[in-house]
Design a protein around this motif. Structure first.
Motif, mmCIF file in Angstrom:
data_model
loop_
_atom_site.group_PDB
_atom_site.id
_atom_site.type_symbol
_atom_site.label_atom_id
_atom_site.label_comp_id
_atom_site.label_asym_id
_atom_site.label_seq_id
_atom_site.Cartn_x
_atom_site.Cartn_y
_atom_site.Cartn_z
ATOM 1 N N LEU A 46 0.167 -6.146 8.711
ATOM 2 C CA LEU A 46 -0.629 -7.142 8.108
ATOM 3 C C LEU A 46 -0.695 -7.239 6.978
ATOM 4 N N ALA A 47 -0.526 -8.547 6.376
ATOM 5 C CA ALA A 47 -0.133 -8.963 5.089
ATOM 6 C C ALA A 47 -1.314 -9.868 4.603
ATOM 7 N N VAL A 48 -1.861 -9.719 3.346
ATOM 8 C CA VAL A 48 -2.951 -10.651 2.726
ATOM 9 C C VAL A 48 -2.388 -10.916 1.547
ATOM 10 N N GLY A 49 -2.531 -12.301 1.070
ATOM 11 C CA GLY A 49 -1.762 -12.592 -0.240
ATOM 12 C C GLY A 49 -2.762 -13.399 -0.899
ATOM 13 N N PHE A 50 -2.775 -13.331 -2.368
ATOM 14 C CA PHE A 50 -3.511 -13.907 -3.280
ATOM 15 C C PHE A 50 -2.835 -15.204 -3.847
ATOM 16 N N GLY A 51 -3.085 -16.378 -3.277
ATOM 17 C CA GLY A 51 -2.255 -17.876 -3.627
ATOM 18 C C GLY A 51 -2.575 -18.760 -2.687
ATOM 19 N N SER A 98 3.013 -15.972 -4.427
ATOM 20 C CA SER A 98 1.710 -15.186 -4.318
ATOM 21 C C SER A 98 2.021 -13.785 -4.580
ATOM 22 N N TYR A 99 0.917 -12.894 -4.708
ATOM 23 C CA TYR A 99 0.909 -11.750 -4.719
ATOM 24 C C TYR A 99 0.346 -11.104 -3.299
ATOM 25 N N ALA A 100 1.366 -10.274 -2.549
ATOM 26 C CA ALA A 100 0.887 -9.883 -1.165
ATOM 27 C C ALA A 100 0.501 -8.452 -1.079
ATOM 28 N N TYR A 101 -0.233 -7.954 -0.441
ATOM 29 C CA TYR A 101 -0.314 -6.558 0.037
ATOM 30 C C TYR A 101 -0.261 -6.443 1.519
ATOM 31 N N VAL A 102 0.630 -5.417 1.767
ATOM 32 C CA VAL A 102 1.257 -5.254 3.272
ATOM 33 C C VAL A 102 0.654 -3.822 3.716
ATOM 34 N N GLY A 103 0.415 -3.765 4.961
ATOM 35 C CA GLY A 103 -0.190 -2.532 5.345
ATOM 36 C C GLY A 103 0.657 -2.310 6.963
ATOM 37 N N TRP A 104 1.096 -1.136 6.997
ATOM 38 C CA TRP A 104 1.706 -0.871 8.290
ATOM 39 C C TRP A 104 1.908 0.569 8.623
ATOM 40 N N VAL A 105 2.221 0.920 9.794
ATOM 41 C CA VAL A 105 2.197 2.347 10.235
ATOM 42 C C VAL A 105 3.744 2.637 10.839
ATOM 43 N N ASP A 106 4.436 3.568 10.330
ATOM 44 C CA ASP A 106 5.789 3.499 10.726
ATOM 45 C C ASP A 106 5.933 4.442 12.038
ATOM 46 N N ASN A 118 6.608 7.418 12.709
ATOM 47 C CA ASN A 118 5.781 8.633 12.641
ATOM 48 C C ASN A 118 4.391 8.741 12.609
ATOM 49 N N GLY A 119 4.097 7.432 12.639
ATOM 50 C CA GLY A 119 2.342 7.131 12.613
ATOM 51 C C GLY A 119 1.801 7.367 11.347
ATOM 52 N N LYS A 120 2.641 7.367 10.308
ATOM 53 C CA LYS A 120 1.903 7.299 8.926
ATOM 54 C C LYS A 120 1.641 5.972 8.349
ATOM 55 N N GLY A 121 0.561 5.711 7.993
ATOM 56 C CA GLY A 121 0.240 4.419 7.424
ATOM 57 C C GLY A 121 0.902 4.221 5.925
ATOM 58 N N HIS A 122 0.914 2.863 5.472
ATOM 59 C CA HIS A 122 1.618 2.624 4.221
ATOM 60 C C HIS A 122 0.887 1.393 4.034
ATOM 61 N N VAL A 123 0.678 1.187 2.362
ATOM 62 C CA VAL A 123 0.169 -0.116 1.662
ATOM 63 C C VAL A 123 0.934 0.052 0.555
ATOM 64 N N LYS A 124 1.429 -1.272 0.394
ATOM 65 C CA LYS A 124 2.407 -1.694 -0.744
ATOM 66 C C LYS A 124 2.120 -3.003 -1.203
ATOM 67 N N SER A 125 2.524 -3.155 -2.424
ATOM 68 C CA SER A 125 2.116 -4.639 -3.105
ATOM 69 C C SER A 125 3.484 -5.161 -3.503
ATOM 70 N N GLY A 147 -3.316 -0.902 18.294
ATOM 71 C CA GLY A 147 -2.217 -1.978 18.137
ATOM 72 C C GLY A 147 -3.011 -2.861 16.628
ATOM 73 N N VAL A 148 -4.137 -2.760 16.161
ATOM 74 C CA VAL A 148 -4.683 -3.514 15.366
ATOM 75 C C VAL A 148 -4.653 -2.849 14.167
ATOM 76 N N ILE A 149 -4.031 -3.566 12.935
ATOM 77 C CA ILE A 149 -3.606 -2.890 11.691
ATOM 78 C C ILE A 149 -4.933 -2.984 10.970
ATOM 79 N N ILE A 150 -5.377 -2.020 9.970
ATOM 80 C CA ILE A 150 -6.454 -2.024 9.307
ATOM 81 C C ILE A 150 -5.904 -1.150 7.835
ATOM 82 N N PHE A 151 -6.064 -2.047 6.758
ATOM 83 C CA PHE A 151 -5.839 -1.022 5.460
ATOM 84 C C PHE A 151 -6.741 -1.582 4.306
ATOM 85 N N GLU A 152 -6.823 -0.530 3.719
ATOM 86 C CA GLU A 152 -7.708 -0.521 2.468
ATOM 87 C C GLU A 152 -6.989 -0.051 1.240
ATOM 88 N N PHE A 153 -7.466 -0.393 -0.006
ATOM 89 C CA PHE A 153 -6.994 -0.005 -1.239
ATOM 90 C C PHE A 153 -7.938 -0.338 -2.457
#
Length: 892
Positions: A536-541, A547-555, A557-564, A592-598
């Motif tokens: 899931l990605a949200v962008g400012f623009g 735009s500046y985007a923030y992406v959340g995903w689970v790899d 191994n089941g580990k969650g990531h958030v990057k800009s 199966g639904v992605i939720i991320f926070e930062f």
């Protein structure tokens, strides 16, 4: 003696019972045996029901290879006139045996209840009357209509002759038609709807099995829930790539290869037969030829030999404008849930290697919606396409454009329904899973909210507010008050994102919910998808590009990531990872639904890097967009990271107030408003001012007429422009800076004609002007210049407002054009000022009076913008003819 008497009594009772049973059996066998031997496959509706029903005699039947996931204790074999909801509701139990356990490929005999005979059982169904749930059925009325029912058989698309267990969650079923050179294959997997199933034959004659050269069928479900099965050929263990030279490599459809080779006449030998999603399990049945005429991309299959087959499960990227076909990813570990392997298979082997039904961990396959505190849930009605609990009516309830979704609410958080389903579909929250006013069926129910008055239409929706509390059960239902089984489940939970964040809005198309809380000089942000995805990605623009985007995903191994990221193009190479100071990063996947926070600062504490310009001003609307896709990774990005779903337009969020609105396309009427204001403030008004200042040297009152007509024309065009804007926006609104400055400019402009009408007359005989006249002149000059200045500012703020509201890409160009226009006007004014200065200088130095001043009989007019009024009056009172000089002799 007593013991002997008891033994004799027991023998007599047993003999009597055996006689009764024998008589019952004899009666059962003699009663209506015309259906004896009739066989038919059970047709699956849910609970993974499979089996073949055979009528044994007048009151018993056998179900062979019975597979079934358990229902409630009330589930039974049921007799009914049909399979619709009303017919099943009027039906009755056909046998006493409960269907409340898991049946694993069992062969069982069941007896009809006393008094029943087969003519009273036109439909034999596995049915749960407690929840009105149909598991499956077989029609015996077909046998009644047949002249020889014992020789007839009815097959179901889910029933095939053989089965092999390829993995704990993946099976292949098949029925061989060797005489027809074909085989029917059914792929079955306990996986999400976003996963594909692939099965086919590896290239023969290879010592070590390889996916290269494999002839596969890739099956799955489209975004609309429709099944598909397509023929693929593998040249490389990667997604299908079309190179610039026209070559193709990867896991590609046969049609792509065939489109580049004229010799491939037949490129797709796969024919879709059937497909469904039930209880979290995908099933797709297709037919393919054993030996195809396409010897380039299809592997010939020998039905009597053990051959190597390849199979795979993984995430599927839907078609897009660049790749108009589905793209499966085959490599191991590429994404969570992806797997492939090889096995040996002989199609002539009729054994059943599958025991029991597949049981998915997540059986709730429909869409999920989480209710938010400030976001109403739009309730409408629509066609029943994938209702989760058949049988059902033709139309069911939709919430936020999703068919009968699973609704999740939080205790203590008000839930607002905006009901637009029609006057005949009132909404209510009930404890009954069927709805439709359960009390009318003599079923006890508890009603938590809603009722007859909770109905409305889109033009006049009705708002229903429901507050789940500590006494609300964990599971309730939203239903129609009058018609059963139009709604579905509501999960009631404790706490959640709504409690953690002060504000939330649904982004475009209601597929992503955006949460935020302002905290000093930082902002806490969360995003939650409303459907399953790999990232899931949200962008400012205004768009993903720039735009500046923030992406959340689970790899994997089941580990969650958030990057800009900073995005400046449309391919993977233009998505640049940034090093923003984002903290408290969390990402998870729920079904199966992605939720991320930062958390991030409002103003980055850096300079020189592109992310340092990513400033969030809470007083300025923030434009937010979103995208979803099948897969994301930490390394270099490629086509596999492209989004499969994205927002159509940005949502403008007012962070301080918690409000949001969609960024709309520029309305033509507002464009007309802007053009008319440009004509009024940048053409007519400057023209009128320049006429009164620079045309007085001409004969007659041309300057006065030009000044009057241009100023009145500007006010008329201005008024029309205001009316156009008010009509389009349906009222006045002074929330924006542009509207407030425009109102000031319009007020000053309207004062001018009133001021001109009330002007005092000049004094006669060249006497000094009266005080009222001087005051009026200053007031006229002040209001005129103020109107001009405010109008110019309103033009620029209007362009700025246009950019903020509609995200127009031409704003910079329009602003530069407006600046150039006013620079041109300024240069023209400078030129006229030079010419006026030159005329005044020539008139002062020369004695000939060769050039003509304005008309001395100018009535009551005055140069209002001339700062030196004395010079102006002298010039205006000068005679147009030659001056007469009186000479007197000198005395003394």
């Amino acid at each position: 003696m007593a013991a002997a008497a008891l033994l004799l009594l027991a023998i007599l009772c047993l003999t009597s019972r055996l006689s009764t049973v024998a008589a019952a059996v004899a009666e059962c066998g003699a009663k209506n045996t015309s259906l004896a031997g009739y066989r038919a496959d059970l047709r699956m509706s849910q609970h993974q029901l499979r089996g073949r029903v055979e009528v044994l005699d007048g009151c018993s039947f056998r179900v062979a290879a019975l597979d079934l996931l358990p229902g409630s204790t009330s589930a039974r074999w049921w007799r009914a006139e049909g399979t619709d909801l009303d017919a099943l509701a009027r039906g009755e139990p056909a046998a006493s045996d409960p269907l409340d356990r898991t049946f694993r490929s069992e062969s069982l005999v069941f007896r009809l209840l006393p008094g029943l005979s087969w003519p009273l059982v036109p439909v034999l169904a596995a049915y749960d009357p407690l929840t009105s749930s149909l598991f499956g059925f077989v029609r015996l009325s077909d046998a009644n209509a047949s002249s020889d029912p014992s020789s007839s058989a009815s097959s179901a698309p889910t029933m095939l002759d053989s089965c092999a267990q390829l993995s704990p969650r993946f099976r292949v079923r098949w029925t061989l038609h060797e005489a027809n050179n074909s085989v029917d294959i059914g792929l079955e997997a306990a996986a999400g709807s976003e996963y594909y199933m692939a099965f086919g034959w590896a290239e023969p004659g290879v010592a070590d099995p390889s996916v290269i050269g494999a002839d596969l069928v890739v099956a799955g479900f489209t975004e609309d829930g429709l099944p598909f099965a397509d023929d693929y050929y593998v040249t490389k263990n990667s997604e299908c790539l079309l190179r610039e030279d026209g070559s193709v490599e990867g896991v590609c459809p046969d049609t792509i290869y065939g489109g580049r080779n004229d010799s491939a006449r037949i490129v797709n030998d796969t024919r879709l037969v059937y497909g469904h999603r039930r209880d979290g399990v995908s099933f797709v049945r297709f037919s393919r030829t054993l030996v195809s005429a396409d010897n380039m991309y299809d592997v010939p299959v020998n039905a009597t030999r053990n051959m190597t087959v390849a199979w795979a499960i993984g995430l599927l990227r839907p078609p897009d404008s660049l790749r108009p076909y589905y793209l499966p990813l085959m490599s191991r570990g590429a994404s969570a849930g992806t797997a492939f392997a090889f096995a040996k298979l002989n199609l002539s082997d009729a054994s059943n290697g599958c025991v029991g039904p597949l049981d998915a961990d997540d059986k709730e396959d429909q869409a999920r919606i989480t209710a938010e505190r400030k976001t109403p849930l739009i309730v409408t009605v629509g066609p029943a396409l994938h209702y989760p609990n058949p049988p059902n009516p033709d139309k069911v309830l939709y919430i936020n454009k999703k068919e009968a979704p699973l609704l999740k609410v939080e205790r203590g958080v008000p839930v607002t329904f905006s009901i637009e389903a029609g006057h005949d579909v009132p909404l209510y929250i009930t404890s009954d899973p069927v709805g439709g006013n359960a009390t009318s069926r003599n079923t006890p129910e508890v009603i938590y909210a809603g009722g007859p008055k909770a109905e409305g239409v889109p033009a006049t929706p009705t708002e229903l507010v429901w507050l789940p509390d500590r006494n609300t059960p964990d599971l309730v239902y939203y239903q129609s008050l009058y018609d059963p089984k139009m709604g579905w489940k509501i999960q009631v939970v404790d706490g959640g994102l709504s409690d953690m964040y002060n504000n939330s809005v649904l982004l475009d198309d209601q597929q992503v919910t955006f949460f935020w809380t302002l905290s000093g000089d930082s902002i806490n942000i969360a995003a939650r998808g409303e459907k399953k995805s790999g990232y899931l990605a949200v962008g400012f623009g205004s768009a993903m590009v720039n735009s500046y985007a923030y992406v959340g995903w689970v790899d994997g191994n089941g580990k969650g990531h958030v990057k800009s990221y900073w995005i400046d193009g449309k391919d993977g190479m233009t998505v640049h990872e940034t090093h923003e100071n984002i903290t408290h990063k969390r990402c998870r996947s729920e079904n199966g639904v992605i939720i991320f926070e930062f958390t991030r600062p409002l103003t980055p504490s850096c300079s020189g890097r592109v992310e340092c310009k990513n400033i969030i001003d809470p007083t300025t609307p923030l434009k937010v967009i979103w995208a979803m896709g099948a897969q994301w990774s930490s390394g270099p990005l490629s086509l596999k990271n492209m989004h499969s779903d994205t927002s159509n337009r940005p949502i403008r969020i007012l962070l301080l107030s918690g409000l949001a609105e969609a960024v709309e396309d520029l309305r033509p009427v507002l464009a007309v408003h802007g053009f008319m204001m440009f004509v009024a403030w940048a053409v007519f008004l400057p023209g009128g001012i320049m006429a009164v200042r620079y045309l007085k040297h001409l004969k007659g009152d041309l300057w006065f007429q030009a000044h009057t007509y241009l100023q009145y024309s500007s006010i008329a065009v201005m008024l029309l422009g205001v009316l156009f804007a008010v009509a389009e926006l349906r009222g006045f609104s002074f929330k924006s800076r542009h509207a407030r400055i425009g109102a000031v400019a319009f007020t000053f402009a309207c004062v001018q004609p009133i001021n001109a009408y009330l002007r005092p007359h000049k004094t006669e005989n060249r006497e000094s002007s009266s005080g009222n006249r001087i005051i009026w002149e200053y007031l006229h000059i002040f209001t005129g210049r103020s109107a001009a200045l405010a109008g110019i500012v309103a033009l620029f703020t209007g362009l700025q407002h246009l950019g903020h509201r509609y995200g127009s890409k031409n704003i910079k160009g329009l602003t530069c054009g407006l600046i150039l226009w006013f620079l041109s006007v300024a240069l023209m004014v400078a030129y006229f000022e030079y010419m006026a200065f030159k005329r005044r200088r020539d008139g002062a130095d020369g004695l000939s009076g060769k050039w003509v001043l304005g008309n001395a009989e100018e009535d009551d007019t005055v140069d209002l913008l001339q700062s030196d009024r004395v010079v102006s009056k002298v010039e205006s009172n000068s005679s147009p003819g030659p001056k007469e000089v009186q000479l007197e002799p000198l005395k003394g």
